[in-house]
Design a protein around this motif. Structure first.
Motif, PDB file in Angstrom:
ATOM      1  N   ARG A 301      -9.758  51.230 -65.284  1.00  0.00           N
ATOM      2  CA  ARG A 301      -8.655  50.280 -65.521  1.00  0.00           C
ATOM      3  C   ARG A 301      -7.597  50.919 -66.427  1.00  0.00           C
ATOM      4  NH1 ARG A 301      -9.923  44.327 -67.684  1.00  0.00           N
ATOM      5  NH2 ARG A 301     -10.536  44.059 -65.504  1.00  0.00           N
ATOM      6  N   ALA A 302      -8.043  51.577 -67.494  1.00  0.00           N
ATOM      7  CA  ALA A 302      -7.073  52.230 -68.397  1.00  0.00           C
ATOM      8  C   ALA A 302      -6.319  53.329 -67.654  1.00  0.00           C
ATOM      9  CB  ALA A 302      -7.790  52.808 -69.617  1.00  0.00           C
ATOM     10  N   ALA A 303      -7.028  54.024 -66.750  1.00  0.00           N
ATOM     11  CA  ALA A 303      -6.373  55.095 -65.989  1.00  0.00           C
ATOM     12  C   ALA A 303      -5.295  54.511 -65.074  1.00  0.00           C
ATOM     13  CB  ALA A 303      -7.417  55.859 -65.183  1.00  0.00           C
ATOM     14  N   HIS A 304      -5.648  53.429 -64.348  1.00  0.00           N
ATOM     15  CA  HIS A 304      -4.705  52.876 -63.373  1.00  0.00           C
ATOM     16  C   HIS A 304      -3.574  52.087 -64.024  1.00  0.00           C
ATOM     17  CE1 HIS A 304      -8.255  53.171 -60.406  1.00  0.00           C
ATOM     18  NE2 HIS A 304      -7.470  54.212 -60.281  1.00  0.00           N
ATOM     19  N   GLU A 305      -3.903  51.272 -65.015  1.00  0.00           N
ATOM     20  CA  GLU A 305      -2.871  50.380 -65.569  1.00  0.00           C
ATOM     21  C   GLU A 305      -2.069  51.015 -66.696  1.00  0.00           C
ATOM     22  OE1 GLU A 305      -4.237  46.435 -66.508  1.00  0.00           O
ATOM     23  OE2 GLU A 305      -5.354  46.266 -64.625  1.00  0.00           O
ATOM     24  N   LEU A 306      -2.707  51.933 -67.441  1.00  0.00           N
ATOM     25  CA  LEU A 306      -2.017  52.500 -68.607  1.00  0.00           C
ATOM     26  C   LEU A 306      -1.661  53.970 -68.417  1.00  0.00           C
ATOM     27  CD1 LEU A 306      -4.396  51.024 -71.374  1.00  0.00           C
ATOM     28  CD2 LEU A 306      -2.295  50.002 -70.477  1.00  0.00           C
ATOM     29  N   GLY A 307      -2.175  54.562 -67.341  1.00  0.00           N
ATOM     30  CA  GLY A 307      -1.937  55.993 -67.129  1.00  0.00           C
ATOM     31  C   GLY A 307      -2.646  56.837 -68.169  1.00  0.00           C
ATOM     32  N   TRP A 308      -3.752  56.315 -68.689  1.00  0.00           N
ATOM     33  CA  TRP A 308      -4.483  57.010 -69.765  1.00  0.00           C
ATOM     34  C   TRP A 308      -5.690  57.770 -69.231  1.00  0.00           C
ATOM     35  CZ3 TRP A 308      -9.523  56.966 -71.352  1.00  0.00           C
ATOM     36  CH2 TRP A 308      -9.803  57.552 -72.591  1.00  0.00           C
ATOM     37  N   ARG A 309      -5.916  58.940 -69.765  1.00  0.00           N
ATOM     38  CA  ARG A 309      -7.158  59.689 -69.515  1.00  0.00           C
ATOM     39  C   ARG A 309      -7.511  60.439 -70.790  1.00  0.00           C
ATOM     40  NH1 ARG A 309      -8.709  60.082 -64.250  1.00  0.00           N
ATOM     41  NH2 ARG A 309     -10.399  61.423 -64.911  1.00  0.00           N
ATOM     42  N   PRO A 310      -8.800  60.696 -71.032  1.00  0.00           N
ATOM     43  CA  PRO A 310      -9.142  61.552 -72.173  1.00  0.00           C
ATOM     44  C   PRO A 310      -8.673  62.973 -71.887  1.00  0.00           C
ATOM     45  CG  PRO A 310     -11.107  61.103 -70.862  1.00  0.00           C
ATOM     46  CD  PRO A 310     -10.001  60.296 -70.254  1.00  0.00           C
ATOM     47  N   THR A 311      -8.194  63.671 -72.910  1.00  0.00           N
ATOM     48  CA  THR A 311      -7.632  65.007 -72.686  1.00  0.00           C
ATOM     49  C   THR A 311      -8.500  66.115 -73.280  1.00  0.00           C
ATOM     50  OG1 THR A 311      -6.387  64.871 -74.742  1.00  0.00           O
ATOM     51  CG2 THR A 311      -5.263  64.119 -72.742  1.00  0.00           C
ATOM     52  N   ARG A 312      -9.447  65.743 -74.153  1.00  0.00           N
ATOM     53  CA  ARG A 312     -10.207  66.771 -74.873  1.00  0.00           C
ATOM     54  C   ARG A 312     -11.531  67.081 -74.186  1.00  0.00           C
ATOM     55  NH1 ARG A 312      -8.052  67.482 -80.255  1.00  0.00           N
ATOM     56  NH2 ARG A 312      -6.049  66.439 -80.115  1.00  0.00           N
ATOM     57  N   ASP A 313     -11.758  68.347 -73.920  1.00  0.00           N
ATOM     58  CA  ASP A 313     -13.069  68.800 -73.469  1.00  0.00           C
ATOM     59  C   ASP A 313     -14.045  68.650 -74.652  1.00  0.00           C
ATOM     60  OD1 ASP A 313     -14.855  70.623 -71.713  1.00  0.00           O
ATOM     61  OD2 ASP A 313     -14.829  71.593 -73.691  1.00  0.00           O
ATOM     62  N   PHE A 314     -15.229  68.095 -74.383  1.00  0.00           N
ATOM     63  CA  PHE A 314     -16.140  67.768 -75.489  1.00  0.00           C
ATOM     64  C   PHE A 314     -16.552  69.001 -76.292  1.00  0.00           C
ATOM     65  CE2 PHE A 314     -20.518  67.022 -77.113  1.00  0.00           C
ATOM     66  CZ  PHE A 314     -20.174  66.130 -78.111  1.00  0.00           C
ATOM     67  N   GLU A 315     -16.973  70.056 -75.613  1.00  0.00           N
ATOM     68  CA  GLU A 315     -17.473  71.223 -76.349  1.00  0.00           C
ATOM     69  C   GLU A 315     -16.342  71.857 -77.186  1.00  0.00           C
ATOM     70  OE1 GLU A 315     -18.874  70.293 -73.481  1.00  0.00           O
ATOM     71  OE2 GLU A 315     -20.878  70.056 -74.297  1.00  0.00           O
ATOM     72  N   GLU A 316     -15.128  71.899 -76.630  1.00  0.00           N
ATOM     73  CA  GLU A 316     -14.000  72.446 -77.406  1.00  0.00           C
ATOM     74  C   GLU A 316     -13.669  71.529 -78.584  1.00  0.00           C
ATOM     75  OE1 GLU A 316     -11.855  74.397 -73.545  1.00  0.00           O
ATOM     76  OE2 GLU A 316     -10.581  73.217 -74.891  1.00  0.00           O
ATOM     77  N   GLY A 317     -13.670  70.221 -78.307  1.00  0.00           N
ATOM     78  CA  GLY A 317     -13.368  69.247 -79.367  1.00  0.00           C
ATOM     79  C   GLY A 317     -14.390  69.325 -80.483  1.00  0.00           C
ATOM     80  N   LEU A 318     -15.645  69.560 -80.110  1.00  0.00           N
ATOM     81  CA  LEU A 318     -16.706  69.651 -81.116  1.00  0.00           C
ATOM     82  C   LEU A 318     -16.516  70.906 -81.970  1.00  0.00           C
ATOM     83  CD1 LEU A 318     -19.040  67.784 -81.723  1.00  0.00           C
ATOM     84  CD2 LEU A 318     -20.505  69.223 -80.319  1.00  0.00           C
ATOM     85  N   ALA A 319     -16.172  72.017 -81.316  1.00  0.00           N
ATOM     86  CA  ALA A 319     -15.944  73.259 -82.075  1.00  0.00           C
ATOM     87  C   ALA A 319     -14.767  73.072 -83.050  1.00  0.00           C
ATOM     88  CB  ALA A 319     -15.680  74.413 -81.111  1.00  0.00           C
ATOM     89  N   ASP A 320     -13.686  72.412 -82.591  1.00  0.00           N
ATOM     90  CA  ASP A 320     -12.543  72.135 -83.485  1.00  0.00           C
ATOM     91  C   ASP A 320     -12.964  71.254 -84.650  1.00  0.00           C
ATOM     92  OD1 ASP A 320     -10.999  73.475 -81.697  1.00  0.00           O
ATOM     93  OD2 ASP A 320      -9.996  71.696 -80.867  1.00  0.00           O
ATOM     94  N   THR A 321     -13.841  70.296 -84.341  1.00  0.00           N
ATOM     95  CA  THR A 321     -14.281  69.358 -85.377  1.00  0.00           C
ATOM     96  C   THR A 321     -15.119  70.088 -86.432  1.00  0.00           C
ATOM     97  OG1 THR A 321     -14.238  67.568 -83.775  1.00  0.00           O
ATOM     98  CG2 THR A 321     -15.564  67.189 -85.734  1.00  0.00           C
ATOM     99  N   VAL A 322     -15.994  70.968 -85.983  1.00  0.00           N
ATOM    100  CA  VAL A 322     -16.790  71.767 -86.927  1.00  0.00           C
ATOM    101  C   VAL A 322     -15.839  72.555 -87.837  1.00  0.00           C
ATOM    102  CG1 VAL A 322     -18.318  73.772 -87.108  1.00  0.00           C
ATOM    103  CG2 VAL A 322     -18.836  71.954 -85.467  1.00  0.00           C
ATOM    104  N   GLN A 323     -14.842  73.161 -87.205  1.00  0.00           N
ATOM    105  CA  GLN A 323     -13.845  73.950 -87.950  1.00  0.00           C
ATOM    106  C   GLN A 323     -13.167  73.080 -89.010  1.00  0.00           C
ATOM    107  OE1 GLN A 323     -13.584  77.131 -87.263  1.00  0.00           O
ATOM    108  NE2 GLN A 323     -12.003  77.513 -88.815  1.00  0.00           N
TER     109      GLN A 323
END
Ligand code: NAD
Length: 336
Positions: A301-323
């Motif tokens: 619903r968020a994708a169709h009505e709001l044009g929203w999608r998650p943009t962060r790859d989990f493993e990359e996001g986790l590495a950034d978070t550790v940093q």
């Protein structure tokens, strides 16, 4: 545009205020937060001097104060909550008070002051739990196109909360919907999966594991470690909340997920790999009572009505978070 953000000194709330001030130059933000153990002024350091941001220390259950801060407000984003499930086994009363009574106080004031829109920040936990399935088996299925054999929560999934935390969040959601139906208040509810990223309180899984691994302490993993969560970077959650607040349909619910189902064990193993620490640090501990087995989000619903999608790859996001946590040890020491 004058916006009231409650709980804006917490993890997601502070990330949201930062995002809002960066994205909407004309906005004025009133940030109402009680500064419980989870709310920290250190989370606001980088924008505390911004003249568009006013911090008010106070309780959303204080009707007189809420009535005062609601004057001139166009949109409310209610992030304030008791949010840590583990703490409900100690005492559920603060959860009922803030998550239910506090939301009722805000709704009443928003209606009284003719607020244009009330956005309630809720959680996927209100839907209860899903049958377990191995997340590794379905990596190719996306959250917007769930495979038939992989049920996910949609906005039509009946509410079936199983913890005192999720029961209070579900109650608040019902109250918000009731204000829309009964009083015509323009409301939107957002329900999101597990967040990770900067400024998260060290009691939560990912920052807890990072800080323990950094000091070579055992990493406590509940039960068999196979409980599945769908992880979303807090920045993706914030863009979703803003999109829902600005473009969502009145009375609507929107789910947000990270398209990243992982077992807790897999999250911990990834963290250890990023940190270069051994898996022998993992320590299995007694499971949490009523520990939901699996959550997974259908965000079509968020994708169709709001044009929203998650943009962060989990493993990359986790590495950034550790940093981030490694570069901000002073913050961790101050809030821990
Ligand atoms: P958090 O615990 O980090 O922050 C909550 C904030 O609310 C704190 O700053 C605290 O001081 C404030 N607060 C608590 N009681 C208050 C009261 N009575 N009056 C005013 N302020 C009060 O929580 P979070 O993780 O940032 O979660 C924010 C919202 O998002 C919550 O509503 C939560 O249910 C929801 N949510 C969180 C997640 C997640 O993974 N963290 C996932 C989905 C939804």
């Amino acid at each position: 545009m004058k916006v009231l953000v409650t709980g804006g000194a917490g993890f997601i709330g502070s990330n949201f205020v930062r995002h809002l001030l960066a994205e909407r130059l004309e906005v004025e933000v009133v940030n109402l937060d009680k500064l419980t153990y989870a709310g920290k002024l250190e989370n606001l350091d980088d924008f505390s001097d911004d003249v568009r941001h006013t911090f008010v220390r106070g309780d959303i259950c204080d009707a007189e104060l809420v009535d005062e801060v609601m004057k001139g407000i166009d949109v409310v984003y209610n992030f304030a909550a008791e949010s840590h499930v583990d703490r409900t086994s100690e005492a559920a009363t603060p959860f009922g008070r803030t998550n239910v009574t506090g939301t009722a106080v805000l709704l009443s004031a928003a209606l009284g002051h003719g607020v244009e829109r009330f956005v309630q920040i809720s959680t996927d936990e209100v839907y209860g739990e899903l049958p377990w399935r191995d997340p590794e088996a379905g990596r190719e299925a996306t959250g917007a196109q769930a495979a038939d054999d992989a049920p996910r929560f949609t906005e039509d999934t009946p509410l079936a909360p199983r913890s005192p935390y999720s029961a209070t969040k579900a109650s608040a959601d019902h109250l918000v919907s009731a204000y829309h139906v009964t009083h015509g208040l323009d409301t939107v509810i957002t329900r999101c999966s597990n967040n990770y990223g900067p400024y998260q309180h060290p009691e939560k899984l990912i920052p807890l594991m990072i800080s323990r691994a950094l000091t070579d302490e055992p990493l406590p993993v509940y039960g068999d470690g196979l409980n599945v969560r769908d992880w979303i970077h807090v920045a993706d959650h914030c863009t979703g909340v803003l999109a829902a607040g600005e473009r969502g349909r009145a009375g609507r619910v929107y789910n947000f997920g990270g398209d990243a189902e992982r077992t807790n064990l897999s999250v911990v193993r990834t963290l250890l790999r990023v940190l270069g620490k051994p898996e022998s640090l993992i320590e299995y501990v007694k499971d949490r009572p009523g520990h939901d087995r699996r959550y997974a989000i259908d965000f079509s619903r968020a994708a169709h009505e709001l044009g929203w999608r998650p943009t962060r790859d989990f493993e990359e996001g986790l590495a950034d978070t550790v940093q981030w946590y490694m570069e901000n040890e002073a913050w961790s020491a101050a809030v821990g």
